[in-house]
Design an enzyme around this catalytic site. Structure first.
Site, PDB file in Angstrom:
ATOM      1  N   VAL A   9       4.001   1.695  -1.544  1.00  0.00           N
ATOM      2  CA  VAL A   9       4.461   3.030  -1.909  1.00  0.00           C
ATOM      3  C   VAL A   9       5.928   3.125  -1.535  1.00  0.00           C
ATOM      4  O   VAL A   9       6.409   2.422  -0.651  1.00  0.00           O
ATOM      5  CB  VAL A   9       3.649   4.143  -1.217  1.00  0.00           C
ATOM      6  N   SER A  10       6.633   4.033  -2.183  1.00  0.00           N
ATOM      7  CA  SER A  10       8.089   4.040  -2.068  1.00  0.00           C
ATOM      8  C   SER A  10       8.622   4.783  -0.852  1.00  0.00           C
ATOM      9  O   SER A  10       9.723   4.510  -0.394  1.00  0.00           O
ATOM     10  CB  SER A  10       8.712   4.643  -3.341  1.00  0.00           C
TER      11      SER A  10
END
Length: 215
Positions: A9-10
């Site tokens: 995930v970013s």
């Protein structure tokens, strides 16, 4: 076949909210079930797609090499939108499979990486244009996101309260730990807030919300 799953995930906000994590985990679980494969371990990274230094990915690749397992990801763009990075990964000697395109071979993955990098640039251009337009109209940037975050939090808390009785029933049966509780909820067909399956991360957030409402 043995698999090593890699999930990314970013942002830390996405990690805390579970946005993207559960969908990727469900894709991994579904791929493993359909292919009859064994997932040796799952590594989760919280890092921007533009950053090539990823400790968790390094651990996943190391395990793949030691066990001759295949690296499994939910989507190609979860690795990176950098063509150079994906090309380097494909030359690492580790077989890579994508849940969203299981038939993809090495050449197709390289071609998809080209399109992924192009998409990344398009997103940047659209974002800059939208921000510039909003600023020209006098919009206070960031306020809308704060409102949406508050609404999401309130909705999650309301849903958590509907599961109080289920959690109490599980505890009466001796199911207390997070992982067994996620299995208990799934076995009884109780959906998570987004309508999917429960995972340790989502159960942990559920218990935190219930605890906060009882303090």
């Amino acid at each position: 076949m043995q698999l090593v799953a890699y999930i990314r995930v970013s942002t830390t906000r996405q990690q805390a909210s579970g946005l993207g994590l559960e969908a990727q985990q469900e894709a991994v679980d579904r791929f493993a079930a359909l292919s009859g494969a064994q997932v040796l371990n799952t590594f989760t990274e919280v890092e921007s797609g533009s950053v090539n230094q990823r400790p968790e990915l390094g651990k996943a690749l190391d395990l793949c090499r030691r066990t001759k397992a295949t690296l499994l990801i939910a989507r190609l763009d979860r690795l990176s939108r950098s063509l150079a990075f994906i090309a380097q990964l494909l030359e690492s000697g580790v077989d890579v499979r994508c849940c969203d395109m299981p038939e993809a071979n090495r050449l197709l993955l390289q071609l998809l990486a080209v399109f992924a990098e192009h998409e990344r640039q398009l997103i940047r251009d659209r974002t800059r244009a939208a921000l510039a337009s909003a600023k020209a109209r006098g919009v206070k940037l960031g306020s809308h996101g704060a409102v949406l975050a508050a609404e999401h939090k309130q909705g999650a808390e309301r849903y958590a309260l509907t599961l109080v009785q289920a959690v109490e029933e599980a505890r009466r049966e001796g199911v207390v730990a997070i992982r067994p509780l996620s299995a208990w909820l799934n076995q009884r067909g109780i959906p998570s807030r987004d309508g999917g399956r429960w995972h340790p991360t989502s159960v942990s957030r559920l218990l935190s919300r219930l605890s906060a409402n009882h303090t």
